[in-house]
Design an enzyme around this catalytic site. Structure first.
Site, PDB file in Angstrom:
ATOM      1  N   HIS A  62      -7.616  15.544 -10.504  1.00 45.84           N
ATOM      2  CA  HIS A  62      -7.161  14.664  -9.628  1.00 45.84           C
ATOM      3  C   HIS A  62      -6.173  15.446  -8.570  1.00 45.84           C
ATOM      4  O   HIS A  62      -5.870  16.677  -9.134  1.00 45.84           O
ATOM      5  CB  HIS A  62      -6.258  13.451 -10.225  1.00 45.84           C
ATOM      6  CG  HIS A  62      -7.088  12.274 -10.255  1.00 45.84           C
ATOM      7  ND1 HIS A  62      -8.059  12.277 -11.275  1.00 45.84           N
ATOM      8  CD2 HIS A  62      -7.374  11.224  -9.594  1.00 45.84           C
ATOM      9  CE1 HIS A  62      -8.725  11.181 -11.385  1.00 45.84           C
ATOM     10  NE2 HIS A  62      -8.457  10.651 -10.416  1.00 45.84           N
ATOM     11  N   SER A  87      -7.288   6.757  -6.042  1.00 45.92           N
ATOM     12  CA  SER A  87      -6.486   7.650  -6.953  1.00 45.92           C
ATOM     13  C   SER A  87      -6.472   8.974  -6.068  1.00 45.92           C
ATOM     14  O   SER A  87      -5.374   9.707  -6.145  1.00 45.92           O
ATOM     15  CB  SER A  87      -6.872   8.144  -8.393  1.00 45.92           C
ATOM     16  OG  SER A  87      -8.291   8.537  -8.188  1.00 45.92           O
TER      17      SER A  87
END
Length: 325
Positions: A305, A78
């Protein structure tokens, strides 16, 4: 998939049970995207208070004729896919952003991109299919062949749930901000186990690079490291509710994972993008973060993230690495 159109929400990472565990499994990813109805307003507040990333320099778009790259394959998890920075590029459950660093690199190089990065990917998914919340995607190395010119690899943090450990430890500070809940859960035995897991991740990365070389013998390989998520001293509880007594453990885990990637790249004689070093002033608590805090906001980033700013910086560094003599 339509969940990325819902209102902003905060991460609700589970903190009960074992500290170590798989990250971004189908169930966890679904939970992150689906959220709860009562978390939307809190997510909006966190998003408003989050530092606004500033623009990065324009990416170079010209290369020497002798260094033209036609075929580029991106491998990773990710932190390569960059979930929710933009709407996903497809509906396979990998949540690849249309503005992640592989896309930016390919555009700058004028290369044909095969982006196999996928949220939740482990090193084992380089050679085996991966289940996502939307189905199953094929092994990432299947995209490689003898004509591949460039391969970037950003993977390893999901093995043994290392990244999940970092996130869960950060979240434990919500209820015990002045304590050391994660450090106490680990104990000496847990710390020793973590050391072994990091060493094994290094071994797996080394083996993976050799597999890439066999499938794409003429390709330039670039290992792209993980950025700095945890600041060494700064505190920003609304973005990163890390307990004060867990800072050394969690910041050290972030640093050591990046060091494993750096060492593997050196020992296998491939190029390395040291995002950890480059992001020294761009952690979650900084004024110009490259990584999001705990609020999942579609169109901005998944909790903990990469942000769009970090992806532009990563792309620039990848291009610099590729253009080395």
């Amino acid at each position: 998939m339509t969940s990325h159109r819902r209102p902003p929400r905060t991460l609700t990472t589970p903190v009960l049970g074992p500290v170590l565990g798989p990250v971004l499994t189908a169930a966890l990813m679904t939970g992150l995207l689906a959220g709860c109805s009562d978390s939307a307003s809190r997510g909006e507040k966190l998003a408003e208070r989050a530092p606004t990333p500033t623009a990065t320099p324009t990416l170079p778009v010209e290369r020497e004729e002798s260094a033209q790259i036609g075929s580029y394959v991106a491998l990773g998890d990710s932190f390569t896919a960059a979930p929710l920075v933009t709407a996903p590029a497809d509906d396979d459950g990998c949540l690849r952003s249309t503005n992640n660093y592989p896309t930016l690199v390919a555009e700058a190089l004028g290369a044909d991109l095969e982006d196999r990065s996928c949220g939740g990917a482990e090193t084992g998914n380089l050679t085996a299919p991966q289940r996502t919340f939307a189905g199953t995607v094929p092994a990432q190395l299947g995209a490689l062949d003898a004509d591949t010119d460039l391969v970037t690899m950003g993977i390893g943090g999901n093995d043994f749930g290392v990244f999940a450990t970092l996130v869960r430890c950060a979240e434990l500070g919500v209820d015990d901000p002045d304590g050391a809940p994660c450090t106490e859960r680990f104990g000496d035995a847990g710390a020793a186990e973590l050391d072994q897991q990091l060493a094994t991740i290094g071994e797996r990365l080394t083996a993976s690079i050799e597999k890439v070389r066999r499938r794409a013998p003429d390709a330039e390989i670039v290992v792209v490291g993980y950025p700095r998520v945890i600041p060494p001293a700064a505190s920003c509880p609304e973005l990163l509710p890390l307990a004060s007594g867990d800072r050394d453990l969690v910041a050290g885990l972030n640093r050591r994972l990046a060091a494993v990637q750096r060492q593997v790249a050196r020992e296998t004689d491939v190029r390395h993008v040291d995002l950890y070093a480059a992001s020294a002033s761009h952690d979650v608590c900084s004024e110009e973060p490259w990584v999001n805090g705990r609020a999942t906001v579609p169109g901005h980033a998944l909790a903990y993230h990469p942000l769009a700013t970090g992806q532009r910086a990563a792309a620039r560094l990848v291009l610099d690495a590729v253009e080395q003599d």
